[in-house]
Design a protein around this motif. Sequence first.
Motif, PDB file in Angstrom:
ATOM      1  N   ARG B  37      -7.815   7.542   8.325  1.00 35.65           N
ATOM      2  CA  ARG B  37      -7.322   6.186   8.498  1.00 35.65           C
ATOM      3  C   ARG B  37      -6.339   5.813   7.389  1.00 35.65           C
ATOM      4  O   ARG B  37      -5.366   5.149   7.627  1.00 35.65           O
ATOM      5  CB  ARG B  37      -8.498   5.205   8.527  1.00 35.65           C
ATOM      6  CG  ARG B  37      -8.544   4.411   9.811  1.00 35.65           C
ATOM      7  CD  ARG B  37      -9.745   3.501   9.797  1.00 35.65           C
ATOM      8  NE  ARG B  37     -10.926   4.148  10.332  1.00 35.65           N
ATOM      9  CZ  ARG B  37     -12.139   3.989   9.823  1.00 35.65           C
ATOM     10  NH1 ARG B  37     -12.337   3.275   8.741  1.00 35.65           N
ATOM     11  NH2 ARG B  37     -13.153   4.585  10.385  1.00 35.65           N
ATOM     12  N   THR B  41      -0.333   7.625   9.727  1.00 34.71           N
ATOM     13  CA  THR B  41       0.080   6.423  10.429  1.00 34.71           C
ATOM     14  C   THR B  41       0.196   6.677  11.925  1.00 34.71           C
ATOM     15  O   THR B  41      -0.188   5.855  12.735  1.00 34.71           O
ATOM     16  CB  THR B  41       1.439   5.925   9.894  1.00 34.71           C
ATOM     17  OG1 THR B  41       2.303   7.050   9.786  1.00 34.71           O
ATOM     18  CG2 THR B  41       1.261   5.258   8.549  1.00 34.71           C
ATOM     19  N   SER B  42       0.721   7.842  12.291  1.00 40.56           N
ATOM     20  CA  SER B  42       0.840   8.157  13.711  1.00 40.56           C
ATOM     21  C   SER B  42      -0.351   8.999  14.157  1.00 40.56           C
ATOM     22  O   SER B  42      -0.803   9.885  13.414  1.00 40.56           O
ATOM     23  CB  SER B  42       2.135   8.937  13.948  1.00 40.56           C
ATOM     24  OG  SER B  42       1.992   9.765  15.062  1.00 40.56           O
TER      25      SER B  42
END
Lengths: 434, 327
Positions: B37, B41-42
């Motif tokens: 997490r 980001t992707s």
Amino acid sequence: MTMIKKFSMAAMAVAMSATSSLAATNITWWHGMGGRNGEVINEVSQKFNASQTACNLTPISKGTYEEALATGIAAFRSGEQPNILQVFDAGAATIINAKGATVAAEDLINNAGYKFDRNAFIEGVRYFYADSKGKFIGMPFNSSAPIMYVNPQAFEKAGVAVPKTWEEFETVAPKLKEAGFIPMTASQLTWQFTENFFSRQNIQFANNNNGYDSVVDTKMNLTDKNLVMMFEKLKAWSDAGLYKFYGASWNDNQKPFEEGKVAMWIGSSGSFGGLQKTASMPFSADFLPYWSSIKGAGTNTFIGGAALFAMAGKPEAENKCTADFFQFLTSPEIQKFYHQATGYVAITKAAYELAKKEGYYEKTPVAEVGIKQLMLPSGEWSKGYRLGFYPQIRSIMEREYNKIFSGETTVQKAFETIEKEGNDLLTRFAKTAG
Amino acid sequence: MAYTTSQPQPGGFLSRLGFGGKARSRKTAVAAEEMKRVQFTSPVLPYLFLFPQLAVIFIFFYWPSVQAVSSSFYLEDPFGFGSTFVGLSNYTDVIFSSEYQSIALFTAVFTVLVTFLSLSLGLLLAVKADRVIRGASTYKTLLIAIYAIAAPVSGLIGMMIFDQHVGPFVKMMSYFGWHMQVGLNYYDTAFAMTVVAVWKQIPYNFIFFLSGLQNVPVSVREAAMIDCRSGMRRFWTVILPLLAPTAFFLLTINVTYALFDTFGIIDVMVKDKPANNPVTLVYKVYADGFRGNDIGGSSAQSVILMIVVFVLTIFQFRFIERRVHYN
């Protein structure tokens, strides 16, 4: 060192193929030979490339015989097979039964406009890689026969003559032992005392014409009473110190002979070249002995070694080149060169005559023994065998033979086991062909 | 590198076999999730990073495995012309063959012997080397250097030492009335193979045990020394439990070594002709498949081996790892 040499030779061959002949048709030859024999293959290829301009042959070593066959098979399945694949004797059934994997050498040569003559080949060479009708499927290449090497000093010291038969062996062996020698060692019992026992004694090895006619219901005749007798004798000789068994390894049995401790060693006619370098004493050779008490015994043996197979699925132009090369290879001059460079026998009568005329055998009589043994009169069962999964069958034999000499089993029991397990393998093999 | 590894992660080895997800404890899974997490980001990115490793596993492990399973149900001409569906008969042929049974038995005994001997000798040497102060690095280098020898080369060395005609070990033993015949006598060959296989593996275990020992905090050692005078007892009650994670990792590695990586040694020592000499299951797969061209039978054997390794791994992690405490 030899590895480096091999690589540099291969690199040279590749370089030559890249530079010398842009217009030439390229063909490849995968083989399983190393050391000096591998170098001779490169020399033969160079001679071929120098002799003409239409074709360019590249030999590539694929390791051992087994590795060459395994790589050849894998390559065939992915459509990347070489033009020529060298396959050893025990693998003959695998490749010949795979109809469609190869182009019969005889067809290939006839299609290329030559006239193939079976009778040009010496007797013991003709059938092993041929079909049941005698058509050459593989082109015999490095061919050898199991012969008996002799240490003359031992016989001189014991004051006896070299035996021609096993009966004579039984009379001279104790005297050789008294003179301080191990009377006999042998390097490959499967080949020398089993497969070639059947041919030298002219006894049927397997039904279906020794397996040549069909794979269906082929069964081996390994509990033959003469074969069992041969091994009972070997065991008795071993117990009496007249024969010494050092296990299944070829070299472990050859080494004591090289050191001059052994009077007679059963090896290969192809061992000649190496033995000249390694033997510590002068040596000579004679035919593989046989039992004169067995009716019809004394026939010729068949070739061991390997053959070249033209792989299927290649363009016409490349097949023509392969045929050209086979013709070149069987020409008397090249055969003579190969015979003298390696110690393998000359496979054509013309090459043999040429070497003879030159006086080669007067200088080196040992080189002639194998050929003469292959040229002995043949019998109904002396031409060899065609049995599937034969490498595994040989492994079973090796296992049981070791057990015989280590006292873990009796001769009769050992052959019953080999026959049972071997015939099971033949049944399995028949299913793979279905 | 070996010296700085604090705790060898069994997960690394397992994920290579494709068991990664299952073996990870819940705690690490949660930690990994948190890290994910934070860092990615992707959602595609982590898979992109995983792709090369997954591709390797797929091409070199899953795909051949599937091929092996499917061809184990056929009897096939090696060139691929004819094949007959034979159901499970390749398996029954193998399992009921007395030769296969005796090879399986040898493999089991060999694996236990090699694992036990190379682990215990490696530990013994590590404990002794850990105490050496003068010339420590020389001793260590000498012990570790053996690991750089390739398996076939150690097989060759073994072959020379145990040669029937010129082997120095054989000559030495003949003074004691033991006439070794490696290559002819089953037990002599088994002895020679075990010695070479153990000799080859000791340095590996040595490295890991030594680094494990050096991670035992000095304070713990000193505290133990105050409590107990007997060095032997201190070792069994304090040091060994702290070494347990290393020992467990090495157990897994050594079992796989004895089962598979000894192939090179065995191949060289039987000189291409096993005859009645002992070989391991993986050698038999090679002999039948590559030398005998029995693709169906050899595939069935390799599937059996896969199952054995699978069961063994589950067993190790279920029952042995429970007793190992990672800090």
